[in-house]
Write a protein that holds these residues in place. Structure first.
Motif, short mmCIF file in Angstrom:
data_model
loop_
_atom_site.label_atom_id
_atom_site.label_comp_id
_atom_site.label_asym_id
_atom_site.label_seq_id
_atom_site.Cartn_x
_atom_site.Cartn_y
_atom_site.Cartn_z
N TYR A 40 14.02 -15.63 4.29
CA TYR A 40 13.95 -14.21 4.64
C TYR A 40 13.49 -13.37 3.46
CZ TYR A 40 16.11 -15.27 9.11
OH TYR A 40 16.36 -15.78 10.36
N ASN A 41 13.74 -13.83 2.24
CA ASN A 41 13.24 -13.12 1.06
C ASN A 41 11.71 -13.19 1.05
OD1 ASN A 41 12.36 -13.37 -2.03
ND2 ASN A 41 14.17 -12.05 -1.87
N LYS B 122 9.42 -31.84 -1.59
CA LYS B 122 10.50 -31.95 -0.62
C LYS B 122 11.06 -30.53 -0.51
CE LYS B 122 10.75 -36.41 0.13
NZ LYS B 122 10.44 -36.95 1.41
N THR B 123 10.62 -29.81 0.50
CA THR B 123 10.95 -28.38 0.61
C THR B 123 12.05 -28.15 1.63
OG1 THR B 123 8.69 -27.79 0.00
CG2 THR B 123 9.98 -26.11 1.14
N THR B 124 12.96 -27.26 1.27
CA THR B 124 13.97 -26.78 2.20
C THR B 124 13.78 -25.27 2.32
OG1 THR B 124 15.55 -28.49 1.55
CG2 THR B 124 16.43 -26.58 2.73
N LEU B 125 13.49 -24.83 3.52
CA LEU B 125 13.42 -23.39 3.82
C LEU B 125 14.83 -22.98 4.25
CD1 LEU B 125 10.23 -22.66 5.94
CD2 LEU B 125 10.99 -21.41 3.94
N VAL B 126 15.41 -22.05 3.52
CA VAL B 126 16.79 -21.64 3.78
C VAL B 126 16.79 -20.28 4.47
CG1 VAL B 126 19.07 -21.24 2.77
CG2 VAL B 126 17.50 -22.88 1.70
N PHE B 127 17.47 -20.22 5.62
CA PHE B 127 17.57 -18.96 6.37
C PHE B 127 19.04 -18.60 6.51
CE2 PHE B 127 13.50 -20.68 7.92
CZ PHE B 127 12.68 -19.60 7.63
N ASP B 128 19.35 -17.32 6.25
CA ASP B 128 20.72 -16.82 6.41
C ASP B 128 21.11 -16.83 7.88
OD1 ASP B 128 21.33 -16.04 3.73
OD2 ASP B 128 20.06 -14.28 3.98
N ALA B 129 22.32 -17.31 8.12
CA ALA B 129 22.93 -17.13 9.44
C ALA B 129 24.30 -16.51 9.21
CB ALA B 129 23.03 -18.49 10.15
N TYR B 130 24.39 -15.67 8.18
CA TYR B 130 25.63 -15.10 7.68
C TYR B 130 26.50 -14.50 8.78
CZ TYR B 130 28.77 -12.42 4.69
OH TYR B 130 29.90 -11.92 4.06
N GLU C 279 25.80 -21.54 7.08
CA GLU C 279 26.95 -21.42 7.96
C GLU C 279 27.47 -19.98 7.94
OE1 GLU C 279 30.36 -23.37 5.23
OE2 GLU C 279 28.76 -24.71 5.87
N HIS C 280 28.42 -19.73 8.83
CA HIS C 280 29.02 -18.40 8.95
C HIS C 280 29.54 -17.93 7.59
CE1 HIS C 280 31.00 -15.02 10.74
NE2 HIS C 280 32.20 -15.45 10.38
N LYS C 281 29.21 -16.72 7.21
CA LYS C 281 29.61 -16.07 5.96
C LYS C 281 29.04 -16.76 4.71
CE LYS C 281 33.47 -13.58 7.71
NZ LYS C 281 34.71 -12.93 7.44
N GLN C 282 27.96 -17.51 4.87
CA GLN C 282 27.27 -18.09 3.72
C GLN C 282 25.86 -17.49 3.68
OE1 GLN C 282 25.96 -22.21 3.90
NE2 GLN C 282 26.45 -22.50 1.74
N THR C 283 25.44 -17.07 2.50
CA THR C 283 24.09 -16.53 2.37
C THR C 283 23.14 -17.63 1.88
OG1 THR C 283 24.40 -15.90 0.05
CG2 THR C 283 25.01 -14.24 1.74
N ALA C 284 21.86 -17.37 1.98
CA ALA C 284 20.86 -18.30 1.42
C ALA C 284 21.10 -18.44 -0.08
CB ALA C 284 19.46 -17.79 1.70
N ASP C 285 21.45 -17.35 -0.73
CA ASP C 285 21.71 -17.39 -2.17
C ASP C 285 22.83 -18.37 -2.52
OD1 ASP C 285 19.77 -15.45 -2.41
OD2 ASP C 285 21.14 -13.83 -2.95
N THR D 231 12.33 -17.27 -4.80
CA THR D 231 12.97 -16.04 -4.38
C THR D 231 12.49 -14.92 -5.30
OG1 THR D 231 15.07 -14.90 -3.95
CG2 THR D 231 15.02 -16.41 -5.82
N SER D 232 12.52 -13.72 -4.81
CA SER D 232 12.21 -12.57 -5.67
C SER D 232 13.48 -11.81 -6.03
CB SER D 232 11.19 -11.65 -4.98
OG SER D 232 9.94 -12.30 -4.96
N ASP D 233 14.62 -12.38 -5.70
CA ASP D 233 15.92 -11.81 -6.03
C ASP D 233 16.22 -12.11 -7.50
OD1 ASP D 233 18.80 -11.91 -6.53
OD2 ASP D 233 19.05 -11.59 -4.37
N ARG D 234 16.31 -11.09 -8.32
CA ARG D 234 16.47 -11.25 -9.77
C ARG D 234 17.76 -12.00 -10.13
NH1 ARG D 234 14.45 -11.93 -14.66
NH2 ARG D 234 15.47 -10.73 -16.27
N ALA D 235 18.87 -11.67 -9.48
CA ALA D 235 20.13 -12.36 -9.78
C ALA D 235 20.02 -13.84 -9.43
CB ALA D 235 21.27 -11.70 -9.01
N GLN D 236 19.38 -14.13 -8.31
CA GLN D 236 19.20 -15.53 -7.90
C GLN D 236 18.31 -16.26 -8.89
OE1 GLN D 236 20.95 -16.80 -5.49
NE2 GLN D 236 20.11 -18.81 -5.82
#
Length: 181
Positions: free
Chosen positions: A14-15, A53-61, A82-88, A113-118
């Motif tokens: 999603y990022n 070996k790529t994993t595309l991670v999508f939030d289902a938070y 999973e529930h309450k887990q973010t891609a980060d 990711t373009s998320d600086r903290a990540q």
């Protein structure tokens, strides 16, 4: 000789959709599903070309579902958190496992990711970092290279004798082949 480990790429889906203009436009006009499908198709081709070996991670938070992995190809799988887990948090967990792996010096993990903290977290665990825009540029370069190669191969087939003789001569050769059978 040490074992060969293909590079692992973890992509915050999603990022990336939020950064790539073409995917943003698709998301806004048609919806997340179409943008997600386009990103998946792009990453299938990109990962296969580079051997990642790529994993595309999508939030289902917000969805009350367990985490789910879908293996699409030899090179690409999807992970819905999973529930309450973010891609980060998922990416951090995988990077933490990588950091504790005694064979990590033989491996390569790239977090997109373009998320600086990540970014800082991933690099802190010994992973490489690539921004979503840098991935977009790499994808574009790869696709141009593939097109150029395909164009060169198509031009090579024009050099074949069968592609350079006139129709009358082709017909006469076909008759001659038939008489030999």
């Amino acid at each position: 000789m040490p074992p060969h480990y293909p590079p692992v790429m973890l992509v915050d889906g999603y990022n990336v959709i939020g950064v790539w203009q073409r995917l943003q436009a698709m998301r806004d006009a048609i919806g997340f599903e179409s943008a997600r499908s386009e990103l998946i198709e792009t990453m299938i081709n990109f990962s296969a070309y580079h051997g990642y070996k790529t994993t595309l991670v999508f939030d289902a938070y917000n969805l009350e579902t367990p985490g789910k992995t879908e293996k699409l190809t030899k090179h690409l799988k999807l992970y819905y958190t999973e529930h309450k887990q973010t891609a980060d948090t998922y990416i951090e967990k995988v990077c933490g496992q990588f950091y504790r792996d005694p064979m990590r010096h033989l491996k390569r993990i790239i977090v997109v990711t373009s998320d600086r903290a990540q970014q800082l977290t991933a690099v802190g665990f010994g992973a490489e970092w690539m921004s979503a825009l840098a991935l977009q540029q790499e994808v574009e370069i790869t696709f141009k290279s593939v097109k150029h190669r395909q164009k060169a191969q198509a031009q090579d087939t024009k050099k074949l004798l069968g592609n350079r003789i006139d129709l009358e001569t082709k017909a006469r050769l076909a008759k001659l082949r038939e008489s030999l059978d």
